[in-house]
Design a protein around this motif. Sequence first.
Motif, PDB file in Angstrom:
ATOM      1  N   LYS A   1      43.142  34.433  33.815  1.00  0.00           N
ATOM      2  CA  LYS A   1      43.566  34.613  32.051  1.00  0.00           C
ATOM      3  C   LYS A   1      42.056  34.948  31.552  1.00  0.00           C
ATOM      4  O   LYS A   1      41.324  33.785  31.219  1.00  0.00           O
ATOM      5  N   VAL A   2      41.877  36.061  30.719  1.00  0.00           N
ATOM      6  CA  VAL A   2      40.611  35.918  30.188  1.00  0.00           C
ATOM      7  C   VAL A   2      40.979  37.146  27.979  1.00  0.00           C
ATOM      8  O   VAL A   2      41.706  37.669  28.047  1.00  0.00           O
ATOM      9  N   GLY A   3      40.645  36.526  27.466  1.00  0.00           N
ATOM     10  CA  GLY A   3      40.862  36.968  25.611  1.00  0.00           C
ATOM     11  C   GLY A   3      39.372  37.137  25.323  1.00  0.00           C
ATOM     12  O   GLY A   3      38.921  36.939  26.060  1.00  0.00           O
ATOM     13  N   LEU A   4      39.487  37.864  24.031  1.00  0.00           N
ATOM     14  CA  LEU A   4      38.118  37.449  23.374  1.00  0.00           C
ATOM     15  C   LEU A   4      37.889  37.178  21.993  1.00  0.00           C
ATOM     16  O   LEU A   4      39.321  36.514  21.614  1.00  0.00           O
ATOM     17  N   GLY A   5      36.588  36.132  21.953  1.00  0.00           N
ATOM     18  CA  GLY A   5      36.885  35.405  20.105  1.00  0.00           C
ATOM     19  C   GLY A   5      35.139  36.383  20.062  1.00  0.00           C
ATOM     20  O   GLY A   5      34.506  37.516  21.184  1.00  0.00           O
ATOM     21  N   THR A   6      35.569  35.852  18.469  1.00  0.00           N
ATOM     22  CA  THR A   6      34.491  36.331  17.701  1.00  0.00           C
ATOM     23  C   THR A   6      33.246  35.215  18.024  1.00  0.00           C
ATOM     24  O   THR A   6      32.081  36.066  17.707  1.00  0.00           O
ATOM     25  N   ASP A   7      33.736  33.918  18.204  1.00  0.00           N
ATOM     26  CA  ASP A   7      32.344  33.719  18.536  1.00  0.00           C
ATOM     27  C   ASP A   7      31.868  33.342  16.998  1.00  0.00           C
ATOM     28  O   ASP A   7      30.705  32.918  17.477  1.00  0.00           O
ATOM     29  N   SER A   8      32.739  33.611  15.747  1.00  0.00           N
ATOM     30  CA  SER A   8      31.920  32.927  14.799  1.00  0.00           C
ATOM     31  C   SER A   8      30.713  32.423  14.458  1.00  0.00           C
ATOM     32  O   SER A   8      32.129  31.136  14.150  1.00  0.00           O
ATOM     33  N   GLY A   9      30.034  31.961  13.635  1.00  0.00           N
ATOM     34  CA  GLY A   9      29.050  32.344  13.876  1.00  0.00           C
ATOM     35  C   GLY A   9      28.183  32.636  15.048  1.00  0.00           C
ATOM     36  O   GLY A   9      27.004  33.460  14.361  1.00  0.00           O
ATOM     37  N   GLY A  10      28.161  32.376  15.950  1.00  0.00           N
ATOM     38  CA  GLY A  10      27.205  32.881  16.958  1.00  0.00           C
ATOM     39  C   GLY A  10      26.888  34.586  16.991  1.00  0.00           C
ATOM     40  O   GLY A  10      25.947  35.379  17.095  1.00  0.00           O
ATOM     41  N   GLY A  11      28.702  35.504  17.081  1.00  0.00           N
ATOM     42  CA  GLY A  11      28.609  36.384  16.946  1.00  0.00           C
ATOM     43  C   GLY A  11      28.787  36.898  15.471  1.00  0.00           C
ATOM     44  O   GLY A  11      29.089  35.811  15.038  1.00  0.00           O
ATOM     45  N   PHE A  12      28.040  38.062  15.104  1.00  0.00           N
ATOM     46  CA  PHE A  12      27.541  37.986  13.800  1.00  0.00           C
ATOM     47  C   PHE A  12      28.301  38.786  12.969  1.00  0.00           C
ATOM     48  O   PHE A  12      28.269  38.683  12.162  1.00  0.00           O
ATOM     49  N   SER A  13      29.300  39.018  13.753  1.00  0.00           N
ATOM     50  CA  SER A  13      30.844  39.665  12.936  1.00  0.00           C
ATOM     51  C   SER A  13      32.460  38.737  13.132  1.00  0.00           C
ATOM     52  O   SER A  13      31.831  38.567  14.533  1.00  0.00           O
ATOM     53  N   SER A  14      32.492  38.981  12.206  1.00  0.00           N
ATOM     54  CA  SER A  14      33.910  37.937  12.763  1.00  0.00           C
ATOM     55  C   SER A  14      35.208  38.965  12.798  1.00  0.00           C
ATOM     56  O   SER A  14      35.845  38.950  12.560  1.00  0.00           O
ATOM     57  N   SER A  15      34.967  39.764  13.164  1.00  0.00           N
ATOM     58  CA  SER A  15      35.569  41.296  13.272  1.00  0.00           C
ATOM     59  C   SER A  15      36.099  41.065  14.868  1.00  0.00           C
ATOM     60  O   SER A  15      35.375  41.654  16.238  1.00  0.00           O
ATOM     61  N   MET A  16      37.436  41.107  15.377  1.00  0.00           N
ATOM     62  CA  MET A  16      38.062  41.475  16.273  1.00  0.00           C
ATOM     63  C   MET A  16      37.865  42.722  16.593  1.00  0.00           C
ATOM     64  O   MET A  16      37.853  43.048  18.174  1.00  0.00           O
ATOM     65  N   LEU A  17      37.896  43.689  15.729  1.00  0.00           N
ATOM     66  CA  LEU A  17      37.940  45.065  16.449  1.00  0.00           C
ATOM     67  C   LEU A  17      36.361  45.399  16.715  1.00  0.00           C
ATOM     68  O   LEU A  17      35.905  46.260  18.015  1.00  0.00           O
ATOM     69  N   ASP A  18      35.017  45.017  16.203  1.00  0.00           N
ATOM     70  CA  ASP A  18      33.990  45.122  16.331  1.00  0.00           C
ATOM     71  C   ASP A  18      34.265  43.878  17.755  1.00  0.00           C
ATOM     72  O   ASP A  18      33.052  44.351  19.280  1.00  0.00           O
ATOM     73  N   ALA A  19      34.459  42.687  18.679  1.00  0.00           N
ATOM     74  CA  ALA A  19      34.913  41.866  19.350  1.00  0.00           C
ATOM     75  C   ALA A  19      35.260  42.720  20.504  1.00  0.00           C
ATOM     76  O   ALA A  19      34.931  43.326  22.256  1.00  0.00           O
TER      77      ALA A  19
END
Length: 455
Positions: free
Chosen positions: A329-347
Amino acid sequence: MAQTGTIFFGPVIHSLSASELEIVPFALVAVDAEGKIAAFLDPTNFTQQVQETLEELNFPPETTTIHRLSPGQFLLPGFVDTHNHAPQWAQRGLGQGMHILDWLDAITFPNEARFGDADYARRVYASCVDGFLRQGVTAAAYYGSVHGEATKILAELCVEKGQRALVGKCNMTRNAPDYYRDASVDESLRVTEECISHIRSLDQDLVRPVLTPRFAISCDADLLRGLGDIAHKNPDLAIQTHFNEAEQEMAATRALFPQFGGSEADLYAAYGLLGPRSILAHCCHMSEHELERVAALQCGVAHCPTSNMTVGGGFMAAPVREFLRRGMKVGLGTDSGGGFSSSMLDAMRHAMIASHAREAAAPADKGLAIEEVFYLATLGGARVCGLEDKVGNFVVGKEFDALVVGTRGREQGIMTMVEEEEDSLRTVFDKFVMTGDDRNILRVYVQGRLVKGEA
Ligand code: GUN
Ligand code: FE
């Protein structure tokens, strides 16, 4: 009993599996009063089919709302963010390029410590939940701070604002500053149980508690054992932690828990924290033994490419193709704020970029296609979070968590312009996924309730 309902008519795009993207140019989606999908049809005659559907479903025409999407608009399932730190909402973009433990000390712990103040927590968390909803994140797995009160406030705000969420009080008893950690193992466990029962007293369809040991480095062995006991007593309780994120973190973990020989899979499994309800963030560096163990234990992976390429130490391209090949099972995370973007489109875009870097190093690991990253952002994420029976696509019986996307005229924003006469729906979808943003996300629904946009 007659019920109020809503009928949507227009193009629908959703995933049936990691490789199957279904595109229905003229779909009819009926949503009942509970926000459940009551019918999903591909009608040949709209007017006649609407009449029949209303009768069959017992939706009285006078109380049923009909939304006919305008040209250039289409429906997508809402995005599922499988790894997100709500108390990092106000620090996004800071400390990029730092190694993980240095970034925690310098940027994150001072920021998260502020959530000891309930008023501050309410203000930042309200902005955070609004911000994610605006970007189409209909479900999120949130880490809270260590604070019980702030964590309860986060769950309450999700209910109030209508976002589906897993919410967890973060556990940390060591390797954290005195000003920001749990006072003791007992205190950490007590506050955790209190948060679990509070969250369970809220709207259980919308918010669920999740055990949240930050990572092994910040947890005494007794704390991990105590959390494992809670997991054992609560078989439906989700569990989330950071897993094999970065070399600095892995070396420190190995030094603290030498008995596991550098295997985080063995470590967390020994404390009863791995199983089908575990959400493991990152999984960037995986030995064959760990891949086998994590796959056999049916844990979910929250892949966070934005953060893996900018915070932690190095450019980390997790072996997502390998996870998919093994049926994990795999999904995407923004890891916001380790990830600078909170956008799932960016993810999604960053997942493609990271996968191409991975392919350059390991040619058998083919880069991810758009339909695959879209799957990860929707149905894949729902599976990781244990929500696949409820959301992720538009299967009848699931709940209606959806986005109305607009791509033309004033709705175009800055996405690639649409050639109305020439572009297929698939082309418009690709343009949106690669270049759209929250301006294209006109309306957002969770459980059939409008949480962004005009009715
Ligand atoms: N490892 C432990 N805490 C964190 C965190 O807040 N963010 C990330 N990316 N990794 C972590
Ligand atoms: Fe994280």
